[in-house]
Write a protein that holds these residues in place. Structure first.
Motif, PDB file in Angstrom:
ATOM      1  N   GLY A   1       0.839  -1.209   0.000  1.00  0.00           N
ATOM      2  CA  GLY A   1       0.000   0.000   0.000  1.00  0.00           C
ATOM      3  C   GLY A   1       0.865   1.247   0.000  1.00  0.00           C
TER       4      GLY A   1
ATOM      5  N   GLY B   1       2.083   3.186  -2.132  1.00  0.00           N
ATOM      6  CA  GLY B   1       1.800   4.348  -2.963  1.00  0.00           C
ATOM      7  C   GLY B   1       0.796   5.272  -2.296  1.00  0.00           C
TER       8      GLY B   1
ATOM      9  N   ILE C   1      -0.383   6.298   4.420  1.00  0.00           N
ATOM     10  CA  ILE C   1       0.293   5.836   5.645  1.00  0.00           C
ATOM     11  C   ILE C   1       1.498   4.946   5.310  1.00  0.00           C
ATOM     12  CG2 ILE C   1       0.001   4.676   7.867  1.00  0.00           C
ATOM     13  CD1 ILE C   1      -3.006   5.365   7.705  1.00  0.00           C
ATOM     14  N   ALA C   2       1.288   3.993   4.388  1.00  0.00           N
ATOM     15  CA  ALA C   2       2.392   3.088   4.059  1.00  0.00           C
ATOM     16  C   ALA C   2       3.548   3.848   3.405  1.00  0.00           C
ATOM     17  CB  ALA C   2       1.892   1.962   3.156  1.00  0.00           C
TER      18      ALA C   2
ATOM     19  N   LYS D   1      -0.913   1.023  -7.884  1.00  0.00           N
ATOM     20  CA  LYS D   1      -0.919   2.236  -8.721  1.00  0.00           C
ATOM     21  C   LYS D   1       0.394   2.322  -9.508  1.00  0.00           C
ATOM     22  CE  LYS D   1      -1.632   5.221  -5.295  1.00  0.00           C
ATOM     23  NZ  LYS D   1      -2.091   6.264  -4.380  1.00  0.00           N
TER      24      LYS D   1
ATOM     25  N   ILE E   1       2.368  -3.812  -8.400  1.00  0.00           N
ATOM     26  CA  ILE E   1       1.631  -5.049  -8.670  1.00  0.00           C
ATOM     27  C   ILE E   1       0.334  -5.046  -7.867  1.00  0.00           C
ATOM     28  CG2 ILE E   1       3.513  -6.571  -9.391  1.00  0.00           C
ATOM     29  CD1 ILE E   1       3.861  -7.493  -6.527  1.00  0.00           C
TER      30      ILE E   1
ATOM     31  N   LEU F   1      -2.205  -6.696  -5.533  1.00  0.00           N
ATOM     32  CA  LEU F   1      -2.116  -7.726  -4.486  1.00  0.00           C
ATOM     33  C   LEU F   1      -3.428  -8.490  -4.273  1.00  0.00           C
ATOM     34  CD1 LEU F   1       0.103  -5.715  -1.984  1.00  0.00           C
ATOM     35  CD2 LEU F   1       0.820  -7.579  -3.470  1.00  0.00           C
ATOM     36  N   VAL F   2      -4.400  -8.310  -5.144  1.00  0.00           N
ATOM     37  CA  VAL F   2      -5.555  -9.214  -5.026  1.00  0.00           C
ATOM     38  C   VAL F   2      -5.200 -10.583  -5.608  1.00  0.00           C
ATOM     39  CG1 VAL F   2      -7.322  -7.406  -5.086  1.00  0.00           C
ATOM     40  CG2 VAL F   2      -6.706  -8.575  -7.189  1.00  0.00           C
TER      41      VAL F   2
ATOM     42  N   LEU G   1      -0.668  -2.604   4.510  1.00  0.00           N
ATOM     43  CA  LEU G   1      -1.576  -1.446   4.612  1.00  0.00           C
ATOM     44  C   LEU G   1      -2.319  -1.206   3.305  1.00  0.00           C
ATOM     45  CD1 LEU G   1       1.228  -0.661   6.421  1.00  0.00           C
ATOM     46  CD2 LEU G   1      -0.321   1.140   7.102  1.00  0.00           C
ATOM     47  N   ALA G   2      -2.253  -2.169   2.394  1.00  0.00           N
ATOM     48  CA  ALA G   2      -2.953  -2.000   1.115  1.00  0.00           C
ATOM     49  C   ALA G   2      -4.437  -2.237   1.312  1.00  0.00           C
ATOM     50  CB  ALA G   2      -2.396  -2.976   0.079  1.00  0.00           C
TER      51      ALA G   2
ATOM     52  N   MET H   1      -9.797   2.038  -0.055  1.00  0.00           N
ATOM     53  CA  MET H   1     -10.525   2.768   0.992  1.00  0.00           C
ATOM     54  C   MET H   1     -10.490   4.274   0.775  1.00  0.00           C
ATOM     55  SD  MET H   1      -8.341   4.469   3.295  1.00  0.00           S
ATOM     56  CE  MET H   1      -9.164   4.398   4.854  1.00  0.00           C
TER      57      MET H   1
ATOM     58  N   SER I   1      -5.863  -2.400  10.774  1.00  0.00           N
ATOM     59  CA  SER I   1      -7.303  -2.448  10.931  1.00  0.00           C
ATOM     60  C   SER I   1      -7.826  -1.024  11.172  1.00  0.00           C
ATOM     61  CB  SER I   1      -7.675  -3.381  12.083  1.00  0.00           C
ATOM     62  OG  SER I   1      -9.077  -3.530  12.150  1.00  0.00           O
TER      63      SER I   1
ATOM     64  N   VAL J   1      -6.528   9.021  10.534  1.00  0.00           N
ATOM     65  CA  VAL J   1      -5.146   9.504  10.436  1.00  0.00           C
ATOM     66  C   VAL J   1      -5.130  10.669   9.442  1.00  0.00           C
ATOM     67  CG1 VAL J   1      -2.761   8.792  10.048  1.00  0.00           C
ATOM     68  CG2 VAL J   1      -4.486   7.080  10.703  1.00  0.00           C
TER      69      VAL J   1
ATOM     70  N   LYS K   1     -10.416  12.494   3.714  1.00  0.00           N
ATOM     71  CA  LYS K   1     -11.128  12.465   4.999  1.00  0.00           C
ATOM     72  C   LYS K   1     -11.356  13.897   5.495  1.00  0.00           C
ATOM     73  CE  LYS K   1     -10.050   7.926   6.100  1.00  0.00           C
ATOM     74  NZ  LYS K   1     -10.109   6.995   7.168  1.00  0.00           N
TER      75      LYS K   1
HETATM   76  P1  NAD Z   1      -4.491   5.030   1.019  1.00  0.00           P
HETATM   77  O1  NAD Z   1      -5.689   4.844   0.148  1.00  0.00           O
HETATM   78  O2  NAD Z   1      -3.767   6.318   0.936  1.00  0.00           O
HETATM   79  O3  NAD Z   1      -3.439   3.849   0.750  1.00  0.00           O
HETATM   80  C1  NAD Z   1      -3.816   2.542   0.457  1.00  0.00           C
HETATM   81  C2  NAD Z   1      -3.008   2.089  -0.750  1.00  0.00           C
HETATM   82  O4  NAD Z   1      -3.311   0.722  -1.038  1.00  0.00           O
HETATM   83  C3  NAD Z   1      -3.357   2.870  -2.027  1.00  0.00           C
HETATM   84  O5  NAD Z   1      -2.204   3.523  -2.536  1.00  0.00           O
HETATM   85  C4  NAD Z   1      -3.878   1.821  -2.976  1.00  0.00           C
HETATM   86  O6  NAD Z   1      -3.499   2.027  -4.338  1.00  0.00           O
HETATM   87  C5  NAD Z   1      -3.227   0.559  -2.415  1.00  0.00           C
HETATM   88  N1  NAD Z   1      -3.963  -0.620  -2.866  1.00  0.00           N
HETATM   89  C6  NAD Z   1      -5.302  -0.796  -2.893  1.00  0.00           C
HETATM   90  N2  NAD Z   1      -5.597  -1.986  -3.411  1.00  0.00           N
HETATM   91  C7  NAD Z   1      -4.410  -2.575  -3.728  1.00  0.00           C
HETATM   92  C8  NAD Z   1      -4.062  -3.799  -4.334  1.00  0.00           C
HETATM   93  N3  NAD Z   1      -5.005  -4.660  -4.732  1.00  0.00           N
HETATM   94  N4  NAD Z   1      -2.752  -4.094  -4.513  1.00  0.00           N
HETATM   95  C9  NAD Z   1      -1.796  -3.210  -4.134  1.00  0.00           C
HETATM   96  N5  NAD Z   1      -2.069  -2.021  -3.574  1.00  0.00           N
HETATM   97  C10 NAD Z   1      -3.360  -1.701  -3.376  1.00  0.00           C
HETATM   98  O7  NAD Z   1      -4.979   4.727   2.498  1.00  0.00           O
HETATM   99  P2  NAD Z   1      -4.257   5.011   3.894  1.00  0.00           P
HETATM  100  O8  NAD Z   1      -4.983   6.122   4.545  1.00  0.00           O
HETATM  101  O9  NAD Z   1      -2.796   5.130   3.713  1.00  0.00           O
HETATM  102  O10 NAD Z   1      -4.633   3.675   4.680  1.00  0.00           O
HETATM  103  C11 NAD Z   1      -3.719   2.599   4.853  1.00  0.00           C
HETATM  104  C12 NAD Z   1      -4.350   1.505   5.668  1.00  0.00           C
HETATM  105  O11 NAD Z   1      -4.790   2.025   6.932  1.00  0.00           O
HETATM  106  C13 NAD Z   1      -5.598   0.861   5.032  1.00  0.00           C
HETATM  107  O12 NAD Z   1      -5.628  -0.497   5.340  1.00  0.00           O
HETATM  108  C14 NAD Z   1      -6.738   1.563   5.728  1.00  0.00           C
HETATM  109  O13 NAD Z   1      -7.915   0.792   5.718  1.00  0.00           O
HETATM  110  C15 NAD Z   1      -6.163   1.737   7.119  1.00  0.00           C
HETATM  111  N6  NAD Z   1      -6.817   2.834   7.873  1.00  0.00           N
HETATM  112  C16 NAD Z   1      -6.595   4.129   7.514  1.00  0.00           C
HETATM  113  C17 NAD Z   1      -7.206   5.144   8.224  1.00  0.00           C
HETATM  114  C18 NAD Z   1      -6.982   6.599   7.879  1.00  0.00           C
HETATM  115  O14 NAD Z   1      -7.510   7.464   8.590  1.00  0.00           O
HETATM  116  N7  NAD Z   1      -6.232   6.947   6.827  1.00  0.00           N
HETATM  117  C19 NAD Z   1      -8.051   4.836   9.312  1.00  0.00           C
HETATM  118  C20 NAD Z   1      -8.265   3.514   9.637  1.00  0.00           C
HETATM  119  C21 NAD Z   1      -7.624   2.510   8.917  1.00  0.00           C
END
Ligand code: NAD
Length: 345
Positions: A21, A23, A26-27, A48, A65, A67-68, A86-87, A90, A129, A191, A204
């Motif tokens: 995740g 790209g 958080i990751a 992405k 790549i 990841l599904v 963290l992918a 969402m 989570s 976050v 958000k």
């Molecule tokens: P984000 O959307 O910025 O990052 C998630 C990344 O996962 C995206 O870049 C997306 O392209 C990648 N992704 C999605 N499907 C994929 C796949 N099939 N293969 C590879 N990559 C894939 O979201 P984030 O805010 O960085 O959240 C990261 C994690 O934290 C997620 O699991 C999210 O559910 C969790 N989370 C986030 C928050 C928040 O406030 N941001 C709150 C609770 C939980």
């Protein structure tokens, strides 16, 4: 066993860390954090294409790549010592209320990633989570009691996104119970910070409000639309606290396979959030309320009793400090976009 260990205390600098995740918000920040700690082998993965990644940290192996697919997860986890997953598909309330199927389909990522991490012999597996895993019945009032870890059951999670999180948590617990792989589960509460999505439908509340205030300033519009009545409450965690918390939770033996809140407990209403941003921007706007817009539960806060007990630590960046940094970062993105430069949203 000492508490508050971090990766730098237990890993060799050339151990391979895999971050899925990367790209995203958080990751991508976690990749940068580990690189700054001196780790030399980091594999960052996202579906992405690279130009769309929010952050690209030099000296990191980047894989684009999806990841599904199990084969891609196998490639992702090859030789990994630690895997941070963290992918997920969402976004903010606007996304998770509208696209429940996409949210549920992240189960494919989590199912394959944990199995492939296990088969690759990884020492630790971290799973992100969410507070959306908590029972929604407990979140019906803005002056809600803070959610403690046991409040996820009996289960009545957010439809789609929350249930997917809950079942993926259970995978983590069973891979430890049945197969002995060390897993960690953090339930993030909202976050925010620089490099977070700020436009396009997945953003958000903090980023959306900063953007709307910046737009109003730029265009001279005197009003702002708020989703809901503005009385709904949340807590918001600054990104630097989030990545430090992930590191500590992953390396704490007492927290193996144990879901734990990772969030701020500074509860604010959306109206209060807007007032803080208005103060930072030096503007006062007329508020309009869109009662038909997605707004999620009435109130949600993080009970930090458990994390304080185990780690003697909790996220501590104040909303004022974190929002200032976020506001100015989004302002820069906004003017970069106007000038035709590349931005993340
Ligand atoms: P984000 O959307 O910025 O990052 C998630 C990344 O996962 C995206 O870049 C997306 O392209 C990648 N992704 C999605 N499907 C994929 C796949 N099939 N293969 C590879 N990559 C894939 O979201 P984030 O805010 O960085 O959240 C990261 C994690 O934290 C997620 O699991 C999210 O559910 C969790 N989370 C986030 C928050 C928040 O406030 N941001 C709150 C609770 C939980």
């Amino acid at each position: 066993m000492k508490d508050n260990l971090r990766a730098k205390d237990v890993l060799n600098k050339n151990d391979l860390i895999v971050i899925a995740g990367a790209g995203g918000f958080i990751a991508g920040s976690l990749v940068r954090y580990f690189k700054e700690q001196g780790f030399t082998r980091i594999r960052a993965i996202d579906k992405k294409p690279l130009p769309k990644w929010y952050q690209i940290t030099p000296g990191v192996e980047n894989l684009c790549i999806d990841l599904v697919h199990e084969d891609n997860c196998k490639r992702a986890c090859e030789d990994a010592i630690e895997v941070y997953n963290l992918a997920a598909d969402m976004g903010g309330m606007g996304f998770i209320e509208k696209f429940r199927i996409e949210c549920l389909r992240s189960i494919l990522i989590n199912t394959h990633m944990i199995e492939c991490a296990y088969r690759a012999g990884a020492n630790r597996y971290f799973y992100s989570s969410s507070a959306c895993a908590y029972n929604t019945e407990l979140q019906k009032s803005p002056d809600v009691g803070a959610l403690k870890e046991s409040d996820a059951y009996p289960a009545m999670a957010e439809r789609g996104y929350g249930w997917e999180k809950l079942i993926s948590e259970m995978f983590c617990q069973e891979y430890w119970a049945e197969r002995g792989m060390m897993t960690s589960i953090a339930r993030f509460h909202n976050v925010y910070g620089p490099f977070g999505t700020w436009d396009g439908g997945r953003e958000k509340a903090p980023a959306a409000i900063c953007r709307k205030v910046i737009e109003a300033q730029d265009t001279g519009i005197q009003d702002i639309t708020i989703w809901g009545d503005g009385n709904q409450t949340r807590s918001f965690m600054y990104i630097d606290d989030c990545v430090d918390g992930i590191d500590q939770i992953t390396h704490c033996e007492k927290l193996i396979a144990t879901p734990i809140n990772l969030g701020s407990n500074q509860l604010v209403s959306i109206n209060e959030l807007l007032s803080i941003v208005e103060k930072i921007a030096g503007i006062k706007l007329e508020r309009e309320y869109d009662l038909a817009a997605p707004q999620g539960v009435a109130g949600r806060n993080s009970d930090n009793t458990f994390i304080k007990k185990i780690l003697n630590w909790e996220p501590s960046t104040t909303l004022q400090t974190g929002l200032e940094k976020t506001y100015y970062w989004i302002k820069q993105q906004y003017s970069d976009r106007k000038a035709g430069k590349r931005t993340i949203s």
